[in-house]
Enzyme design. Structure first.
Site, short mmCIF file in Angstrom:
data_model
loop_
_atom_site.label_atom_id
_atom_site.label_comp_id
_atom_site.label_asym_id
_atom_site.label_seq_id
_atom_site.Cartn_x
_atom_site.Cartn_y
_atom_site.Cartn_z
CE LYS A 84 40.59 49.67 39.02
NZ LYS A 84 41.60 48.60 38.88
C1 LIG Z 1 41.44 47.31 39.38
C2 LIG Z 1 42.25 46.23 38.78
C3 LIG Z 1 41.91 44.87 38.93
C4 LIG Z 1 40.75 44.42 39.79
O1 LIG Z 1 39.51 44.72 39.20
P1 LIG Z 1 38.18 44.64 40.08
O2 LIG Z 1 37.09 45.11 39.19
O3 LIG Z 1 38.40 45.53 41.26
O4 LIG Z 1 38.00 43.21 40.49
C5 LIG Z 1 42.67 43.91 38.29
N1 LIG Z 1 43.75 44.26 37.56
C6 LIG Z 1 44.11 45.55 37.39
C7 LIG Z 1 45.32 45.86 36.58
C8 LIG Z 1 43.38 46.58 37.99
O5 LIG Z 1 43.76 47.86 37.82
#
Ligand SMILES: *Cc1c(COP(=O)(O)O)cnc(C)c1O
Length: 432
Positions: A107
């Protein structure tokens, strides 16, 4: 580039407006009017370009003229100023390590890009912006880090007390300056509800310029295409890879599908899910039935109604058959996740986090019936972020990466509030 609302009731906007608004006024998600197709010379020769050139080329058509080219190049350069290596796990499986950014989860990439775009737009208008965000864990840290000391922007993060991991809590509450953490006596749904009400409150909108850093924001979603290209840049396989993407809100995999639409060679996508299996069920039965999220050990994927699914359908012109040709999905329960984690650690000396383990399982399942193919798991977080789960499974302690040592030593600063909107409003009126 213009963006329209998938609910079809709001006017078209440019990238600047879409970023500032987050969600369209009619409650819909913004979607680009066209998906730009990259030059074949480019997609087939990615090794000849720098990562910065690749990122700039991918994002420029989406940004249009809302950010000058030299500023945009600076923004992408800062966004990706850490490595994103492709590491081999076994003969047919690779891990794209997306966790080398400041908060050790993928993210960071979306949050770093969005924060810098918003900082630029706020500078243009000379108006202070307050970013309001609810987090179940990873989003808050990435947003805090991305926005820390960005001029003209304040950030207020709501997180559920006692329900984020200890590392995540430190990452949310130790920045200070323009980053403010609210520790809510309630769960993630309460936090999200409070944020939603704030956006609906017209009275508040008169006083404060509020925006969200939600994952549906186009400025968080679209830059996630970058690392699919970086994966191919490092790819040595004879055929294009299969990508397995641990999925919750489906923003990450949706960005991968955009990259593929833009011309990136990809064999297939796997939406790897935990017990929250609304999309796997849809692909099986044709019925999309959102449900309440179930708690699991891969908690960043505990989503019962993935917001980006509608964008995925749009990419395939709402044709479920076409979607199924390119995207499969797989569900992995908590016990299997732990078994995989331990097995991969012992057999291949590679430590996955619980989300990566779900991705790995989904990929192996697919490769078993597709001989000769090779795949890439998106490793979305560093295992240290989920040490409460990982350490007991491997029965060892995980070394803390030097980059977060300082954060872990800092004192937590958070204001406690109850789970009513009135309390949030009162806080915002006094403090922003
Ligand atoms: C947010 C997150 C996900 C999921 O990603 P999306 O884009 O919401 O499908 C998977 N793994 C981790 C570690 C995350 O922080």
């Amino acid at each position: 580039m213009q963006y329209y609302s998938l609910n079809g009731q709001s006017p078209r906007v440019d990238f600047r407006e879409a970023t500032i608004l987050g969600q369209a006024p009619d409650g819909g998600l913004y979607f680009p009017e066209t998906i730009p197709v990259a030059d074949k010379q480019f997609t087939n020769n990615l090794q000849q370009f720098t990562r910065e050139e690749i990122a700039f080329r991918i994002i420029r058509p989406f940004v249009g003229t809302t950010i000058p080219e030299n500023v945009l190049l600076d923004i992408v350069t800062q966004t990706i100023n850490f490595e994103i290596p492709l590491v081999q796990i076994n003969e047919n499986t690779f891990s794209l390590e997306l966790f080398h950014g400041p908060t050790l989860a993928f993210k960071d990439i979306g949050a770093r890009f969005m924060s810098r775009c918003l900082g630029y737009f706020s500078g243009e208008t000379n108006r202070r912006v307050s970013v309001l965000v609810a987090t179940s864990g990873d989003t808050g840290g990435a947003v805090a880090s991305g926005f820390h000391n960005v001029e003209g922007v304040d950030v207020v993060i709501l997180y559920p007390s006692g329900k984020v991991s200890s590392v995540q809590e430190k990452q949310l509450t130790t920045f200070g300056d323009n980053i403010h953490a609210l520790e809510v006596s309630g769960n993630f749904d309460d936090c999200q509800q409070m944020v939603k009400e704030a956006f609906r409150d017209r009275d508040l909108a008169q006083k404060i310029f509020l925006t969200s850093a939600n994952s549906i924001n186009v400025a968080r979603w679209l830059p996630q295409q970058f690392y699919y290209f970086f994966a191919l840049q490092q790819w040595k396989g004879k055929q294009p890879p299969v990508f397995s993407v641990p999925s919750g809100n489906f923003g990450n995999i949706c960005a991968g599908l955009m990259a593929w639409k833009a011309g990136l060679p990809v064999q297939h996508f796997i939406a790897a899910c935990n017990a929250n299996d609304v999309v796997p069920r849809f692909l099986q039965t044709g019925k999309y039935e959102p449900r309440k999220a179930l708690p699991t050990i891969s908690n960043a994927m505990d989503v019962g109604n993935p917001s980006n699914f509608i964008r995925i359908m749009k990419i395939f012109n709402n044709d479920a058959e076409a979607l199924k040709k390119m995207v499969s999905s797989h569900t992995t329960g908590d016990q299997q996740t732990k078994d995989i984690l331990l097995d991969v650690y012992h057999k291949h000396k590679y430590l996955l986090d619980p989300h990566g383990a779900v991705g790995y399982d989904g990929l192996q399942h697919y490769l078993e019936t597709h001989g000769g193919e090779q795949g890439i798991v998106l490793e979305t977080a560093h295992p240290i972020k989920f040490l409460d789960v990982v350490e007991p499974v491997i029965n060892e302690s995980i070394p803390v990466p030097a980059s977060i040592n300082d954060t872990l030593k800092k004192e937590k600063v958070a204001q406690r509030i109850g789970n009513s909107y009135e309390e949030l409003k009162a806080y915002l009126e006094v403090n922003r």
